[in-house]
Scaffold this motif. Sequence first.
Motif, PDB file in Angstrom:
ATOM      1  N   MET A   1      -3.717  61.664 -18.767  1.00 47.05           N
ATOM      2  CA  MET A   1      -2.323  61.424 -19.132  1.00 47.05           C
ATOM      3  C   MET A   1      -2.206  61.303 -20.654  1.00 47.05           C
ATOM      4  N   ALA A   2      -3.090  60.498 -21.229  1.00 48.89           N
ATOM      5  CA  ALA A   2      -3.064  60.300 -22.680  1.00 48.89           C
ATOM      6  C   ALA A   2      -3.371  61.600 -23.398  1.00 48.89           C
ATOM      7  N   LEU A   3      -4.337  62.319 -22.906  1.00 47.09           N
ATOM      8  CA  LEU A   3      -4.749  63.570 -23.540  1.00 47.09           C
ATOM      9  C   LEU A   3      -3.618  64.587 -23.551  1.00 47.09           C
ATOM     10  N   SER A   4      -2.863  64.631 -22.464  1.00 44.24           N
ATOM     11  CA  SER A   4      -1.782  65.625 -22.380  1.00 44.24           C
ATOM     12  C   SER A   4      -0.769  65.411 -23.505  1.00 44.24           C
ATOM     13  N   GLY A   5      -0.636  64.157 -23.955  1.00 39.73           N
ATOM     14  CA  GLY A   5       0.278  63.882 -25.053  1.00 39.73           C
ATOM     15  C   GLY A   5      -0.351  64.141 -26.406  1.00 39.73           C
ATOM     16  N   VAL A   6      -1.494  63.505 -26.644  1.00 43.16           N
ATOM     17  CA  VAL A   6      -2.133  63.581 -27.960  1.00 43.16           C
ATOM     18  C   VAL A   6      -2.560  65.007 -28.297  1.00 43.16           C
ATOM     19  N   TYR A   7      -3.081  65.712 -27.340  1.00 43.90           N
ATOM     20  CA  TYR A   7      -3.563  67.070 -27.596  1.00 43.90           C
ATOM     21  C   TYR A   7      -2.524  68.138 -27.239  1.00 43.90           C
TER      22      TYR A   7
ATOM     23  N   PHE B   1      -2.155  67.237  -6.250  1.00 43.14           N
ATOM     24  CA  PHE B   1      -2.151  67.724  -7.614  1.00 43.14           C
ATOM     25  C   PHE B   1      -1.663  66.645  -8.548  1.00 43.14           C
ATOM     26  N   HIS B   2      -2.203  66.593  -9.726  1.00 46.51           N
ATOM     27  CA  HIS B   2      -1.686  65.717 -10.765  1.00 46.51           C
ATOM     28  C   HIS B   2      -1.322  66.598 -11.952  1.00 46.51           C
ATOM     29  N   HIS B   3      -0.043  66.678 -12.251  1.00 42.50           N
ATOM     30  CA  HIS B   3       0.421  67.470 -13.396  1.00 42.50           C
ATOM     31  C   HIS B   3       0.673  66.540 -14.564  1.00 42.50           C
ATOM     32  N   PHE B   4      -0.117  66.688 -15.613  1.00 42.03           N
ATOM     33  CA  PHE B   4       0.064  65.842 -16.789  1.00 42.03           C
ATOM     34  C   PHE B   4       0.705  66.661 -17.888  1.00 42.03           C
ATOM     35  N   ARG B   5       1.760  66.098 -18.475  1.00 39.91           N
ATOM     36  CA  ARG B   5       2.447  66.791 -19.551  1.00 39.91           C
ATOM     37  C   ARG B   5       3.084  65.744 -20.463  1.00 39.91           C
ATOM     38  N   GLU B   6       2.917  65.926 -21.758  1.00 39.10           N
ATOM     39  CA  GLU B   6       3.488  65.038 -22.759  1.00 39.10           C
ATOM     40  C   GLU B   6       3.258  63.563 -22.445  1.00 39.10           C
ATOM     41  N   GLY B   7       2.021  63.274 -22.056  1.00 36.95           N
ATOM     42  CA  GLY B   7       1.658  61.885 -21.830  1.00 36.95           C
ATOM     43  C   GLY B   7       2.178  61.274 -20.552  1.00 36.95           C
ATOM     44  N   ARG B   8       2.669  62.134 -19.635  1.00 39.56           N
ATOM     45  CA  ARG B   8       3.149  61.603 -18.360  1.00 39.56           C
ATOM     46  C   ARG B   8       2.538  62.376 -17.205  1.00 39.56           C
ATOM     47  N   CYS B   9       2.597  61.764 -16.034  1.00 42.17           N
ATOM     48  CA  CYS B   9       2.098  62.467 -14.858  1.00 42.17           C
ATOM     49  C   CYS B   9       3.244  62.680 -13.880  1.00 42.17           C
ATOM     50  N   SER B  10       3.198  63.831 -13.206  1.00 42.93           N
ATOM     51  CA  SER B  10       4.258  64.174 -12.258  1.00 42.93           C
ATOM     52  C   SER B  10       4.414  63.117 -11.166  1.00 42.93           C
ATOM     53  N   CYS B  11       3.360  62.329 -10.945  1.00 41.57           N
ATOM     54  CA  CYS B  11       3.433  61.371  -9.844  1.00 41.57           C
ATOM     55  C   CYS B  11       4.253  60.139 -10.216  1.00 41.57           C
ATOM     56  N   ASN B  12       4.603  59.993 -11.529  1.00 39.88           N
ATOM     57  CA  ASN B  12       5.434  58.882 -11.970  1.00 39.88           C
ATOM     58  C   ASN B  12       4.959  57.526 -11.465  1.00 39.88           C
TER      59      ASN B  12
END
Length: 613
Positions: free
Chosen positions: A581-587, A599-610
């Motif tokens: 989750m963190a990586l999707s934001g920082v990188y 599935f876990h979709h991580f984008r901009e520091g968040r995960c689709s699973c909320n």
Amino acid sequence: MRRAAVSRHLSSLSSSQSHHLNVPVCFTANISHTQTPKQSLLDLIKSCARRSHLLQIHAHIVRTSLVLEPIICLQFLSLVALSPLKSISYSSRFFDQIAKPTTFQYNTMLRAYSISDSPEEGFSMYRDLLRRGLRADALASSFVIKSCIRVSSLLGGIQVHARILRDGHESDSRLLTTLMDLYSICGKCDEACKLFDEMPKRDVVAWNVLISCCLHNNRTRDAVSLFDIMRSETHRCEPDEVTCLLMLQACSNLNALEFGERVHKYIEEHGYDGASNLCNSLIAMYSRCGCLDKAYEVFKGMKDKNVVSWSAMISGLAVNGYGREAIEAFGEMQRMGVLPDDQTFTGVLCACSHCGLVDEGMVFFDRMSKDFGVVPNIHHYGCLVDLLGRAGRLDQAYQLILSMDIKPDSTIWRTLLGGCRIHGHDALAESVIGHLIELKAQEAGDYVLLMNIYSSAGNWEKLTEVRKFMKEKAIQTTPGCSTIELKGVAHEFVVDDVSHPRKDEIYKMLDEINGQLKIAGYVADVSSELHNLGTEEKGHALSYHSEKLAIAFGVLATPPGTPIRVAKNLRICVDCHNFAMALSGVYNREVIIRDRTRFHHFREGRCSCNGYW
DNA sequence: CTAGGGTTAG
């Protein structure tokens, strides 16, 4: 001969009194002069489609002593055993009265048994055949092996195999292919490969059985590699539709999107893209590789969407986190007049479970049997237990399992155990473990989950107890394993993996990532780690989970901005979840992790699973 | 001397 004609023949047949030629008048009357009476009876047998007619033909055969006619007998046997009328007990009783059955007649029975509800009888018949001093030809052996496959009888298969070698059928490639399949089904991958190597000529079916063998015996990467090997200069074997079907399954398992796309291209180039089974597999492959757009594209392009296509699409949406859309698709499917089946509901319930639609899920479950006549199976209950468990309604989930009219399997208890972990329900977890032990199905994963629960609660005493118990019982932990595909090649990582050729770069990258994420506020979550070590050490030990290695490799080996897709064979742990989750934001990378359950979709520091996880 | 064998969708 049409049904009405058969009926007319039969009615005159039974009333006919003139048997002096052993042929009733009615047979000669309506039939062309070039046909012998025997042929006309054969025609009658072949076109018979009703049990009452069958009895009349049987009576006629007995009355006119045609029981002694091998051809008539054989046809009659085939009719009874193999036609839509199939009645194996009827044909076996008929067979029993034949004094000296021929090999042909034996084969007919063997074939019938191999596809019947009692395939094991085929093996007794085979022994009977040998006892009578008859030789089993390649076909007889083929049918018996088929019976062995149906009951997974390795021992029986080995006996037949020995006999095949003795009788000199060892170069019959079709027979060997059947044998390969038997070894494959019985988990004897090496035996199957050996047979393949020894085959004098290997056609595409033999290759397909080999691929299927790898696929079903945890050698998925080998299965994938065979696609190019079979096409190479040395073998020159062109993959067919079945090969593609198997390849797509392999890609689904490995999360190998690029390879899947290659297979898709191959399918189009060979004009196989009209085949609904291939399209359905493509939908499943793209969905499971997290590529919903492409899955939908294939789905949209299909002319005849059947229940399999719809179910694949619904499950695809569900597993990728689009629960609402999955439920909409379910409605659309019904408007299109396609009836849902058991697997459709697995997808729908899965959709509910993935977005926390507890009440909707319960309603669907209820309607499933009431409105659609689908009997709930273990998968449906599994979805419901998952749904309730994740929502924290653990006691209700437990009661549901206890109230099931089917025996709960270990998977369903494990699902509940997963819920216990999320909500830290120690007491229930313990009793679930009790049920698992009762099932003699206790696996390392269950204890790992239990240890996670104790560890989160800081109950080191209990934790040590479990670990000691595991050690005593020599319970092996299933190694966590993550795969990531790059340029069509699947790379595999286990915990603390050092086998990768670029391991130095990977670990260096991982350290760098850890440093960057730390700045952004990521703190290693040690609660789910098993070891009661100092926090410092724990943070360190966590760094080398297989999914982190795979992700680090992804960051290292792909251009910035490329999505990182990882598949993990077990459940992703809390820490790796936070890490991604963190990586999707920082990188600024989209990270898609498919674990055992979702599935876990991580984008901009968040995960689709909320947070609903 | 008839006919009969292998892989395979969600």
